[in-house]
Design an enzyme around this catalytic site. Structure first.
Site, mmCIF file in Angstrom:
data_model
loop_
_atom_site.group_PDB
_atom_site.id
_atom_site.type_symbol
_atom_site.label_atom_id
_atom_site.label_comp_id
_atom_site.label_asym_id
_atom_site.label_seq_id
_atom_site.Cartn_x
_atom_site.Cartn_y
_atom_site.Cartn_z
ATOM 1 N N LYS A 55 55.316 88.894 27.673
ATOM 2 C CA LYS A 55 56.336 87.981 28.892
ATOM 3 C C LYS A 55 55.944 86.877 28.962
ATOM 4 O O LYS A 55 57.060 85.736 28.962
ATOM 5 C CB LYS A 55 55.977 88.246 30.417
ATOM 6 C CG LYS A 55 56.771 90.300 30.413
ATOM 7 C CD LYS A 55 55.977 90.182 32.352
ATOM 8 C CE LYS A 55 56.388 91.854 32.367
ATOM 9 N NZ LYS A 55 56.404 92.045 34.044
ATOM 10 N N HIS A 103 41.316 95.085 36.522
ATOM 11 C CA HIS A 103 41.637 96.439 37.973
ATOM 12 C C HIS A 103 40.547 97.045 38.715
ATOM 13 O O HIS A 103 39.442 96.249 38.768
ATOM 14 C CB HIS A 103 41.424 97.790 36.674
ATOM 15 C CG HIS A 103 40.217 97.218 36.105
ATOM 16 N ND1 HIS A 103 39.019 97.704 35.465
ATOM 17 C CD2 HIS A 103 39.964 96.933 34.331
ATOM 18 C CE1 HIS A 103 38.272 97.801 35.071
ATOM 19 N NE2 HIS A 103 38.800 97.215 34.339
#
Length: 116
Positions: A55, A103
């Site tokens: 991206k 995470h």
């Protein structure tokens, strides 16, 4: 400077690992990366990282940049870094980059900052 981010549910990666096993990992990780990641959360983090890098480069994963064109490593302090394959580097010409992976709460997230 360009920035890319991605978030993935760890359980989604876990389901794919259960369904497809090693073939799932081999689809988007290099052999060196497979050696680095042992936990499902880390695998999800690498998935998010590769998506975030694509991206930031403005092309996504596809004909211009494959999952295997991106190699994620860890430096001596354990922080993630990446480099592109020679062919992909010729196209994207990265001068400097930074990568962060985290995470928690059932999700993995990654942010990539790239200077071309």
């Amino acid at each position: 400077m360009k920035i890319g981010t991605d978030i993935v549910e760890i359980h989604r990666i876990e389901r794919s690992l259960t369904q497809f096993g090693d073939k799932f990992k081999q689809r988007f990780l290099t052999p060196q990366e497979i050696e680095l990641v042992q936990k499902t959360a880390s695998i999800a983090g690498f998935w998010a990282a590769k998506e975030a890098i694509a991206k930031a480069l403005g092309c996504g994963i596809g004909s211009e940049l494959s999952f295997h064109d991106i190699l994620i490593t860890k430096n001596t302090r354990g922080a993630p870094e990446f480099k592109l394959s020679e062919e992909a580097q010729k196209i994207h010409r990265i001068k400097a980059s930074s990568l962060s992976i985290s995470h928690d709460g059932g999700f993995a997230i990654a942010v990539a900052v790239i200077s071309q």
